[in-house]
Design an enzyme around this catalytic site. Structure first.
Site, PDB file in Angstrom:
ATOM      1  CB  SER A  96      47.227  81.877 -19.963  1.00  0.00           C
ATOM      2  OG  SER A  96      45.820  82.034 -20.034  1.00  0.00           O
TER       3      SER A  96
ATOM      4  N   GLY B 193      47.007  79.589 -16.078  1.00  0.00           N
ATOM      5  CA  GLY B 193      46.115  78.797 -15.240  1.00  0.00           C
ATOM      6  C   GLY B 193      45.841  79.393 -13.880  1.00  0.00           C
TER       7      GLY B 193
ATOM      8  CG  ASN C 275      42.468  80.480 -15.548  1.00  0.00           C
ATOM      9  OD1 ASN C 275      42.218  79.854 -16.576  1.00  0.00           O
ATOM     10  ND2 ASN C 275      43.597  81.152 -15.388  1.00  0.00           N
TER      11      ASN C 275
ATOM     12  CG  ASP D  53      43.056  78.653 -27.049  1.00  0.00           C
ATOM     13  OD1 ASP D  53      42.783  79.741 -27.589  1.00  0.00           O
ATOM     14  OD2 ASP D  53      43.933  78.540 -26.168  1.00  0.00           O
TER      15      ASP D  53
ATOM     16  CG  HIS E 256      45.122  81.490 -24.429  1.00  0.00           C
ATOM     17  ND1 HIS E 256      44.615  80.207 -24.370  1.00  0.00           N
ATOM     18  CD2 HIS E 256      45.368  81.857 -23.153  1.00  0.00           C
ATOM     19  CE1 HIS E 256      44.577  79.803 -23.114  1.00  0.00           C
ATOM     20  NE2 HIS E 256      45.025  80.790 -22.349  1.00  0.00           N
TER      21      HIS E 256
END
Length: 221
Positions: free
Chosen positions: A41, A75, A104, A185, A188
């Site tokens: 991402s 992801g 991830n 979040d 990011h």
């Protein structure tokens, strides 16, 4: 004898050109170097407009002097990347592969040894396909513990040392700890951070571009 010389010379020249072609590796149809970005991402412009992501900004900076293929998927793990890469190598014949994976894996607490094995597979596959590799390193939050973080981030350095690869130690340098440059979040980066990310990648990428036929002035448009 003289009558046969042109035919002999032609066959010799054809064989010489064929040998050169077989040894030169894949070349894009229009002669431009091809860059393949394998990421998650952070390279897929998650949460922002696609054309604001650092990969799109890279394409704009290159101004048509190179082809950029963004195969990043939000992801994505190193395992998924390793499974997808062989087909992408065959499809795009990249000259440079940018590997931005691992975040991830770390966030899921996967074993660093498994992460390293997957990354090694991707480096070896890229090299076998005639591509150079740029590693884009990622860190994980401190709550995962110092030992795990050190083992995780150490994978990038070990791979860089083992394969003599160009390495960006931390893709989000100067960004990750600035709340104004991160989305809500906390994982990011925002659109405002994307030019900074590109500027972090550029010093390691520019020499690889030059090795593939671009002068720095050309690559900067």
């Amino acid at each position: 004898m003289k009558k046969g010389l042109p035919d002999v010379a032609w066959r010799w020249a054809l064989g010489w050109l064929l040998a050169l072609a077989l040894g030169a590796g894949p070349v894009s149809a229009d002669g431009r170097p091809t860059l393949l970005v394998m990421g998650d991402s952070l390279s897929a412009a998650y949460g922002i407009e696609a054309d604001a992501g650092w990969v799109s900004l890279l394409q704009a900076r290159l101004d048509g002097k190179a082809r950029v293929v963004n195969a990043s998927i939000s992801g994505e793990t190193s395992s998924g990347g390793a499974a997808r890469l062989p087909e992408l190598l065959g499809q795009h014949d990249p000259d440079i592969v940018l590997l931005e994976l691992g975040g991830n894996d770390g966030l899921r607490g996967l074993p660093p040894g498994q992460f390293q094995a997957n990354m090694r597979r991707m480096v070896e596959a890229s090299r076998e396909a005639g591509a150079e590799v740029l590693l884009l390193g990622i860190d994980i939050p401190p709550n995962y513990g110092r030992a795990y973080r050190d083992a995780f981030t150490g994978v990038y350095r070990r791979l860089a040392d083992d394969f003599d690869l160009a390495l960006v130690p931390f893709l989000l340098e100067g960004v990750a700890l600035d709340d104004n440059l991160m989305q809500d979040d906390g994982i990011h980066p925002t659109a405002a951070a994307q030019p900074m990310i590109l500027d972090t990648v550029w010093p390691e990428l520019a020499p690889l571009l030059e090795e593939n036929g671009l002068t720095l002035a050309e690559a900067q448009g």
